[in-house]
Write a protein that holds these residues in place. Structure first.
Motif, PDB file in Angstrom:
ATOM      1  N   MET A 101       5.661  12.586 -14.862  1.00 34.33           N
ATOM      2  CA  MET A 101       4.987  12.649 -16.164  1.00 34.33           C
ATOM      3  C   MET A 101       4.516  14.059 -16.473  1.00 34.33           C
ATOM      4  O   MET A 101       4.563  14.492 -17.636  1.00 34.33           O
ATOM      5  N   LEU A 102       4.082  14.799 -15.470  1.00 32.32           N
ATOM      6  CA  LEU A 102       3.669  16.182 -15.698  1.00 32.32           C
ATOM      7  C   LEU A 102       4.855  17.038 -16.130  1.00 32.32           C
ATOM      8  O   LEU A 102       4.710  17.962 -16.951  1.00 32.32           O
ATOM      9  N   VAL A 103       6.028  16.726 -15.599  1.00 32.89           N
ATOM     10  CA  VAL A 103       7.225  17.482 -15.972  1.00 32.89           C
ATOM     11  C   VAL A 103       7.653  17.138 -17.406  1.00 32.89           C
ATOM     12  O   VAL A 103       8.001  18.031 -18.201  1.00 32.89           O
ATOM     13  N   ILE A 104       7.611  15.836 -17.746  1.00 30.41           N
ATOM     14  CA  ILE A 104       8.066  15.398 -19.077  1.00 30.41           C
ATOM     15  C   ILE A 104       7.127  15.893 -20.168  1.00 30.41           C
ATOM     16  O   ILE A 104       7.551  16.504 -21.156  1.00 30.41           O
ATOM     17  N   GLU A 105       5.852  15.624 -20.033  1.00 31.97           N
ATOM     18  CA  GLU A 105       4.876  16.020 -21.064  1.00 31.97           C
ATOM     19  C   GLU A 105       3.497  16.084 -20.424  1.00 31.97           C
ATOM     20  O   GLU A 105       2.836  15.053 -20.213  1.00 31.97           O
ATOM     21  N   TRP A 106       3.053  17.288 -20.101  1.00 30.35           N
ATOM     22  CA  TRP A 106       1.809  17.447 -19.332  1.00 30.35           C
ATOM     23  C   TRP A 106       0.568  16.999 -20.096  1.00 30.35           C
ATOM     24  O   TRP A 106      -0.418  16.555 -19.502  1.00 30.35           O
ATOM     25  N   ARG A 107       0.610  17.072 -21.442  1.00 32.25           N
ATOM     26  CA  ARG A 107      -0.583  16.695 -22.217  1.00 32.25           C
ATOM     27  C   ARG A 107      -0.862  15.190 -22.119  1.00 32.25           C
ATOM     28  O   ARG A 107      -2.001  14.759 -21.973  1.00 32.25           O
ATOM     29  N   ILE A 108       0.223  14.408 -22.219  1.00 31.88           N
ATOM     30  CA  ILE A 108       0.018  12.959 -22.088  1.00 31.88           C
ATOM     31  C   ILE A 108      -0.372  12.614 -20.641  1.00 31.88           C
ATOM     32  O   ILE A 108      -1.235  11.759 -20.394  1.00 31.88           O
ATOM     33  N   LEU A 128       0.821  -1.204   0.000  1.00 36.62           N
ATOM     34  CA  LEU A 128       0.000   0.000   0.000  1.00 36.62           C
ATOM     35  C   LEU A 128       0.860   1.261   0.000  1.00 36.62           C
ATOM     36  O   LEU A 128       0.664   2.169  -0.825  1.00 36.62           O
ATOM     37  N   PHE A 129       1.823   1.342   0.937  1.00 36.32           N
ATOM     38  CA  PHE A 129       2.663   2.536   1.018  1.00 36.32           C
ATOM     39  C   PHE A 129       3.430   2.754  -0.288  1.00 36.32           C
ATOM     40  O   PHE A 129       3.453   3.862  -0.851  1.00 36.32           O
ATOM     41  N   THR A 130       4.064   1.692  -0.754  1.00 33.78           N
ATOM     42  CA  THR A 130       4.853   1.792  -1.978  1.00 33.78           C
ATOM     43  C   THR A 130       3.972   2.174  -3.166  1.00 33.78           C
ATOM     44  O   THR A 130       4.363   2.996  -4.018  1.00 33.78           O
ATOM     45  N   GLY A 131       2.778   1.581  -3.242  1.00 36.31           N
ATOM     46  CA  GLY A 131       1.873   1.871  -4.354  1.00 36.31           C
ATOM     47  C   GLY A 131       1.437   3.317  -4.388  1.00 36.31           C
ATOM     48  O   GLY A 131       1.452   3.963  -5.447  1.00 36.31           O
ATOM     49  N   VAL A 132       1.053   3.866  -3.245  1.00 38.45           N
ATOM     50  CA  VAL A 132       0.603   5.267  -3.191  1.00 38.45           C
ATOM     51  C   VAL A 132       1.738   6.209  -3.567  1.00 38.45           C
ATOM     52  O   VAL A 132       1.555   7.155  -4.360  1.00 38.45           O
ATOM     53  N   LEU A 133       2.925   5.977  -3.006  1.00 42.12           N
ATOM     54  CA  LEU A 133       4.073   6.835  -3.326  1.00 42.12           C
ATOM     55  C   LEU A 133       4.453   6.727  -4.800  1.00 42.12           C
ATOM     56  O   LEU A 133       4.846   7.722  -5.427  1.00 42.12           O
ATOM     57  N   THR A 134       4.347   5.532  -5.345  1.00 41.28           N
ATOM     58  CA  THR A 134       4.663   5.342  -6.773  1.00 41.28           C
ATOM     59  C   THR A 134       3.707   6.139  -7.648  1.00 41.28           C
ATOM     60  O   THR A 134       4.121   6.787  -8.626  1.00 41.28           O
ATOM     61  N   ILE A 135       2.429   6.094  -7.318  1.00 37.73           N
ATOM     62  CA  ILE A 135       1.433   6.840  -8.098  1.00 37.73           C
ATOM     63  C   ILE A 135       1.736   8.338  -8.063  1.00 37.73           C
ATOM     64  O   ILE A 135       1.749   9.023  -9.107  1.00 37.73           O
ATOM     65  N   LEU A 136       1.999   8.863  -6.862  1.00 37.01           N
ATOM     66  CA  LEU A 136       2.263  10.301  -6.725  1.00 37.01           C
ATOM     67  C   LEU A 136       3.565  10.686  -7.437  1.00 37.01           C
ATOM     68  O   LEU A 136       3.635  11.717  -8.132  1.00 37.01           O
ATOM     69  N   GLY A 137       4.595   9.845  -7.265  1.00 34.41           N
ATOM     70  CA  GLY A 137       5.885  10.151  -7.880  1.00 34.41           C
ATOM     71  C   GLY A 137       5.840  10.108  -9.395  1.00 34.41           C
ATOM     72  O   GLY A 137       6.337  11.029 -10.081  1.00 34.41           O
ATOM     73  N   THR A 138       5.256   9.065  -9.962  1.00 36.23           N
ATOM     74  CA  THR A 138       5.190   8.945 -11.425  1.00 36.23           C
ATOM     75  C   THR A 138       4.330  10.050 -12.044  1.00 36.23           C
ATOM     76  O   THR A 138       4.643  10.572 -13.114  1.00 36.23           O
ATOM     77  N   LEU A 139       3.262  10.413 -11.328  1.00 35.30           N
ATOM     78  CA  LEU A 139       2.395  11.472 -11.841  1.00 35.30           C
ATOM     79  C   LEU A 139       3.153  12.792 -11.932  1.00 35.30           C
ATOM     80  O   LEU A 139       3.059  13.525 -12.929  1.00 35.30           O
ATOM     81  N   GLY A 140       3.940  13.076 -10.885  1.00 35.53           N
ATOM     82  CA  GLY A 140       4.725  14.315 -10.901  1.00 35.53           C
ATOM     83  C   GLY A 140       5.741  14.334 -12.027  1.00 35.53           C
ATOM     84  O   GLY A 140       5.892  15.357 -12.724  1.00 35.53           O
TER      85      GLY A 140
END
Length: 587
Positions: A164-171, A150-162
């Motif tokens: 991806m927004l930096v790399i290409e916000w449209r995708i 659970l902990f790892t999953g939540v942090l992974t979601i938040l981290g990857t989302l951040g």
């Protein structure tokens, strides 16, 4: 309030109680969060390195090997950090889980020690066993998975989302818009699995109770030809368990493929849109490769979390059953000013005592009885007349509803239970021995007894001779409930156990019922010695064993209808005389 809202409210209350159990280990939980963060950061950094590596080998003959070697070393270090952090995190998670499970199991077992006998009488033993063993084990599995994923999953979601927004916000925006589908699927399944896992736990407990009942009484099952009916009962419960288990597993197994389907949609959308952006020059091929990795890492935790939520629903259902046991009302505690009752003369007085097991069913309405020190009181009467109830009241296994019950002038509700029961010695019709040596069983009520005291008690109980014939004498190990010795020998050990304590008041409830006639004569002579100067309550169906009682109380429907000596009651020609003649008179 709807049933669904009640379930959610109960679920939330259970979660709060689980968090309260975890609270003492908050430092370990904090360590888990830090390690989870390290794992996620190192895991998310790896696609950056691989993406850069892809950009270094895009053109034919245009490969920067020096830069690739540097990236390879960085990637290797990143992988080592990830593996180490995950390993340490798993160790910490296991430690937290098993500490919490130990705490809840100890709490449940300790609470069982203070539950009133009315609870034990109303519930099958297998139900409590299932709650403390099977349900706690299921709770352990769900809690461990929660900590691990659970902990790892939540942090992974938040981290990857951040990222991806930096790399290409449209995708990234496309990914975010499709995410609620996974959340909706996971929530829908979780809501429907809790009640199913709860039913599964209850049915499993019912099966445990049945198996414990049948295995513990296998000789009676075979003696009465009950095998086929036992199989029918087992088959019915087993079929019920199969049905509810299949439903619970079916719903829980839907979660993974359902969320994977949604994740595949997300991955496909990222691939298609990213390809067009790469063609337009908005993102490099290596960047797109990294983005696809992040999209996969972003959606994967939703699979894990949906599985975790399913296991947590099962864990919460099991935890709730354990909490229900812990929440049962304990026996009324000793009064703050309760005194310690010393070993006294053994005077017992029932003064207009009233008692009912069930409020609407009368039993003892006005019991008056006085037993002087050293007096032998026999209790006789038909089954269900209240003989054993008097024993339960004397030992304060049940509280009286009215009147007063005094021992040596002290009302029993003004003294501590432990000191009250230390004044009594009980030998019951149903024997019980623990797994251990013969000496340990005799010293069960007096663990600090010397070997000489144990042997002396065994000799008084006429058990010494058969003990000496055992392979290791007093150090012979017997199985639980004395399964490897005869019923008569078990009874002799129980008698020796009481003789060792030498209490001022004795309760003998059909104490010689399982002993052969010759041994009974020997034990009766030992009882004669033991009862000298001690108040004795003798519950008997065989009237031949109570002829020498100082007073015989004849009970019927919770009332004393006759009292007197054996000769007086026979001369009176009443109910006792009828009982006696029914046992000994022959036409």
């Amino acid at each position: 309030m709807s049933k669904q809202k009640k379930l959610r409210k109960a679920d939330a209350a259970t979660i709060r109680r689980v968090l309260a159990l975890i609270a003492p280990y908050r430092l370990s939980v904090a360590a888990t969060l830090v390690l989870a963060a390290v794992t996620v950061i190192s895991t998310l950094y790896a696609p950056v390195l691989t993406g850069q590596g892809v950009d270094l080998i895009v053109g034919p003959g245009d490969v920067d090997f020096a830069a690739l070697i540097t990236l390879g070393v960085q990637l290797l270090v990143t992988i080592l950090i990830t593996v180490t952090a995950q390993w340490v995190m798993n160790l910490v998670n296991n430690r937290i889980t098993f500490q919490v499970v130990r705490d809840i199991r100890v709490k449940a077992f300790e609470h069982m020690q203070v539950l009133p006998l009315s609870y034990m009488d109303a519930h099958r033993p297998g139900d409590a066993i299932s709650r403390i063993t099977t349900d706690v084990e299921q709770f352990s599995d769900g809690l461990l998975m929660g900590f691990t994923q659970l902990f790892t999953g939540v942090l992974t979601i938040l981290g990857t989302l951040g990222i991806m927004l930096v790399i290409e916000w449209r995708i990234a925006l496309i990914v975010v818009l499709l995410t609620p589908l996974s959340i909706f699927v996971a929530r829908f399944i979780a809501e429907h699995t809790y009640s199913m896992f709860k039913v599964q736990s209850e049915t499993r407990a019912e099966m445990t109770s049945l198996v414990e009942e049948l295995v513990g009484n296998e000789h009676l099952v075979r003696a009465f030809g009950y095998e086929s009916r036992a199989e029918e009962r087992f088959e019915k419960i087993n079929l019920d368990l199969q049905r509810c288990g299949i439903r619970a597993v079916f719903y829980s197994s839907i979660s993974n493929p359902a969320t994977r389907f949604v994740n595949s949609l997300v991955y496909a959308a990222v691939g298609v849109i990213g390809a067009f952006l790469a063609i337009g020059g908005s993102i490099t091929v290596g960047g797109l490769y990294a983005f696809l990795n992040y999209a996969n890492q972003y959606t994967k935790p939703f699979n894990d979390i949906s599985s975790v939520m399913t296991e947590l629903q099962n864990a919460l259902a099991c935890a709730q059953r354990v909490f229900d046991l812990i929440d049962e009302d304990p026996i009324r505690p000793d009064a703050p000013d309760a005194k310690v009752l010393p070993h006294g003369a053994g005077k017992v007085e029932f003064d207009h005592v009233k008692f009912r097991y069930v409020p609407d069913v009368p039993l003892i309405e006005d019991m008056c009885l006085k037993a002087e020190p050293g007096q032998r009181i026999a209790l006789v009467g038909p089954t269900g007349c209240g003989k054993t109830t008097l024993v339960n009241l004397l030992m304060r296994f049940y509280e009286i509803n009215g009147g007063s019950l005094r021992v040596d002038g002290q009302p029993i509700d003004t003294v501590t239970r432990d000191s009250l029961r230390a004044n009594f010695g009980m030998v019951l019709q149903e024997t019980w021995l623990k797994a251990g040596t013969i000496a340990e069983n005799i010293a069960y009520g007096k663990p600090d007894a010397t070997r000489e005291e144990i042997i002396a008690a065994a000799k008084q109980a006429r058990a010494h001779s058969f003990i000496c014939r055992m392979p290791n004498g007093y150090d012979t190990v017997i199985s639980e409930d004395g399964g490897n010795i005869s019923q008569g020998q078990k009874q002799l050990l129980c008698i020796a156990r009481v003789m060792l304590r030498r209490p001022p008041i004795l309760i003998l409830d059909e104490a010689t019922s399982s002993i052969d006639t010759r041994t009974e004569i020997l034990v009766q002579s030992a009882f004669e010695e033991l009862m000298k100067g001690r108040t004795s309550f003798i519950v008997a169906h065989r009237l031949s064993t109570i002829k020498n009682a100082d007073c015989i109380l004849v009970m019927k429907a919770g009332n004393i209808i006759e009292r007197g000596t054996h000769e007086e009651l026979l001369a009176r020609g009443g109910f006792y005389a009828q009982l006696y003649q029914s046992q000994f008179a022959r036409s």
